[in-house]
Design an enzyme around this catalytic site. Structure first.
Site, PDB file in Angstrom:
ATOM      1  N   TYR A 137       0.825  -1.220   0.000  1.00  0.00           N
ATOM      2  CA  TYR A 137       0.000   0.000   0.000  1.00  0.00           C
ATOM      3  C   TYR A 137       0.857   1.267   0.000  1.00  0.00           C
ATOM      4  O   TYR A 137       0.452   2.276  -0.592  1.00  0.00           O
ATOM      5  CB  TYR A 137      -1.022  -0.033   1.149  1.00  0.00           C
ATOM      6  N   ARG A 185       1.508   1.800  -3.608  1.00  0.00           N
ATOM      7  CA  ARG A 185       0.308   2.333  -4.298  1.00  0.00           C
ATOM      8  C   ARG A 185       0.174   3.835  -4.012  1.00  0.00           C
ATOM      9  O   ARG A 185      -0.148   4.623  -4.876  1.00  0.00           O
ATOM     10  CB  ARG A 185      -0.981   1.635  -3.813  1.00  0.00           C
ATOM     11  N   GLN A 228     -15.095   1.844  -6.463  1.00  0.00           N
ATOM     12  CA  GLN A 228     -14.345   0.765  -5.808  1.00  0.00           C
ATOM     13  C   GLN A 228     -12.878   1.177  -5.685  1.00  0.00           C
ATOM     14  O   GLN A 228     -12.087   0.474  -5.074  1.00  0.00           O
ATOM     15  CB  GLN A 228     -14.432  -0.513  -6.636  1.00  0.00           C
ATOM     16  N   VAL A 234      -9.488   3.080  -4.620  1.00  0.00           N
ATOM     17  CA  VAL A 234      -8.992   3.631  -3.365  1.00  0.00           C
ATOM     18  C   VAL A 234      -8.151   4.894  -3.628  1.00  0.00           C
ATOM     19  O   VAL A 234      -7.630   5.498  -2.694  1.00  0.00           O
ATOM     20  CB  VAL A 234      -8.198   2.559  -2.560  1.00  0.00           C
ATOM     21  N   ASP A 235      -8.039   5.266  -4.908  1.00  0.00           N
ATOM     22  CA  ASP A 235      -7.334   6.520  -5.213  1.00  0.00           C
ATOM     23  C   ASP A 235      -8.288   7.703  -5.010  1.00  0.00           C
ATOM     24  O   ASP A 235      -9.479   7.517  -4.751  1.00  0.00           O
ATOM     25  CB  ASP A 235      -6.755   6.486  -6.648  1.00  0.00           C
ATOM     26  N   HIS A 267     -14.334   0.673  -1.115  1.00  0.00           N
ATOM     27  CA  HIS A 267     -13.223  -0.179  -0.680  1.00  0.00           C
ATOM     28  C   HIS A 267     -12.145   0.573   0.088  1.00  0.00           C
ATOM     29  O   HIS A 267     -11.024   0.088   0.198  1.00  0.00           O
ATOM     30  CB  HIS A 267     -12.612  -0.904  -1.897  1.00  0.00           C
ATOM     31  N   GLY A 320     -15.238   0.975 -16.123  1.00  0.00           N
ATOM     32  CA  GLY A 320     -13.915   0.471 -15.754  1.00  0.00           C
ATOM     33  C   GLY A 320     -13.894  -0.548 -14.643  1.00  0.00           C
ATOM     34  O   GLY A 320     -12.942  -0.573 -13.865  1.00  0.00           O
ATOM     35  N   THR A 321     -14.919  -1.391 -14.582  1.00  0.00           N
ATOM     36  CA  THR A 321     -14.879  -2.460 -13.572  1.00  0.00           C
ATOM     37  C   THR A 321     -15.265  -3.782 -14.203  1.00  0.00           C
ATOM     38  O   THR A 321     -16.206  -3.839 -15.009  1.00  0.00           O
ATOM     39  CB  THR A 321     -15.775  -2.155 -12.353  1.00  0.00           C
ATOM     40  N   SER A 322     -14.533  -4.834 -13.816  1.00  0.00           N
ATOM     41  CA  SER A 322     -14.817  -6.167 -14.365  1.00  0.00           C
ATOM     42  C   SER A 322     -16.024  -6.799 -13.681  1.00  0.00           C
ATOM     43  O   SER A 322     -16.457  -7.876 -14.067  1.00  0.00           O
ATOM     44  CB  SER A 322     -13.591  -7.066 -14.188  1.00  0.00           C
TER      45      SER A 322
END
Ligand code: OAD
Length: 227
Positions: free
Chosen positions: A53, A56, A86, A88-89, A104, A170-172
């Site tokens: 982290y 990141r 979702q 975390v940025d 998240h 932009g999410t799977s």
């Protein structure tokens, strides 16, 4: 104003240079999720989890919001935009989005490893093992790890249920409960999906825009009648 609710994922920040998780070259190709994103991993090997982290966070300091983030923020002129992310940025906020709910957690924050409600802004990128909260417990990343509850989920579900327009970007849609949010929308709510790869949504009334976030947001703007 119509309420435009957005569920964003790692693909939103890909053009800002932040890696996604499950694409080729994604983070979960280099790391085992069980080694860095679970409470058990933190117990077993806090050095590795903390380094993951910290890395990141270091990258986030140099990253900038991309065209997709900015176009989404601009839509606030014409829509009541609620971003449920979702990610975390903090790139949605830095692009100017004013209502952002983090499902998240947030990289820029840390919290007590004992009391999840004791949350603090971290100054800079580095959390050190040994850094403690004022009540004396070790600080940990403010991230919702696999196997942990998602405290913002109820609020997110309420927001999704009130959507006039819902955007998935932009999410799977691999990770629940976030991936299930789309099912809280009203049956009359149009759904748009921006992603170069179609995620699995088998609902009626879905418009797929198979583009990256920036180009996809441009197309969405014109579909919504914004110039
Ligand atoms: P994924 O890595 O699973 O999915 C990223 C999605 O973004 C894929 O559908 C890609 O096709 C798409 N994509 C890639 N580049 C893009 C671009 N430039 N523009 C638009 N889309 C693009 O990431 P998430 O779905 O966000 O959780 O992952 C969900 C959760 O799993 C994350 O929040 C994280 C992870 O494990 C935790 O760490 C708790």
């Amino acid at each position: 104003m119509k309420k435009l609710v957005v569920l964003s994922g790692a693909g939103m920040s890909q053009e800002s240079g932040l890696r996604t998780f499950r694409d080729m070259g994604g983070l979960w190709e280099e790391y085992d999720v069980m080694d860095v994103a679970t409470p058990e991993a933190w117990e077993r090997n806090p050095e590795l989890v903390n380094r993951f982290y910290n890395d990141r966070r270091k990258q986030l300091i140099d990253a900038k919001p991309n065209q997709g983030h900015f176009l989404l923020a601009e839509l606030e002129k014409d829509f009541d935009v609620h971003v449920i992310t979702q990610n975390v940025d903090n790139l949605h906020e830095r692009a100017g989005s004013s209502k952002v709910l983090h499902l998240h957690g947030e990289l820029t924050k840390v919290r007590s490893s004992v009391d999840p409600d004791l949350i603090f802004e971290l100054d800079g990128w580095e959390l050190k093992l040994g850094d403690k909260c004022p009540k004396g417990s070790q600080l940990r990343p403010h991230i919702v790890w696999f196997g942990e509850a998602v405290p913002a989920m109820d609020e997110a579900a309420e927001i999704a249920a009130q959507a006039d327009i819902f955007l998935v970007i932009g999410t799977s849609l691999n990770v629940y409960p976030a991936a299930g949010l789309v099912h809280y929308t009203a049956s009359s709510c149009p759904i748009y999906v921006i992603d170069p790869e179609r995620p699995p949504i088998s609902m009626k009334g879905v418009t797929f825009i198979e583009e990256k976030a920036g180009a996809g947001m441009l197309k969405l703007k014109s579909l919504l009648g914004q110039s």
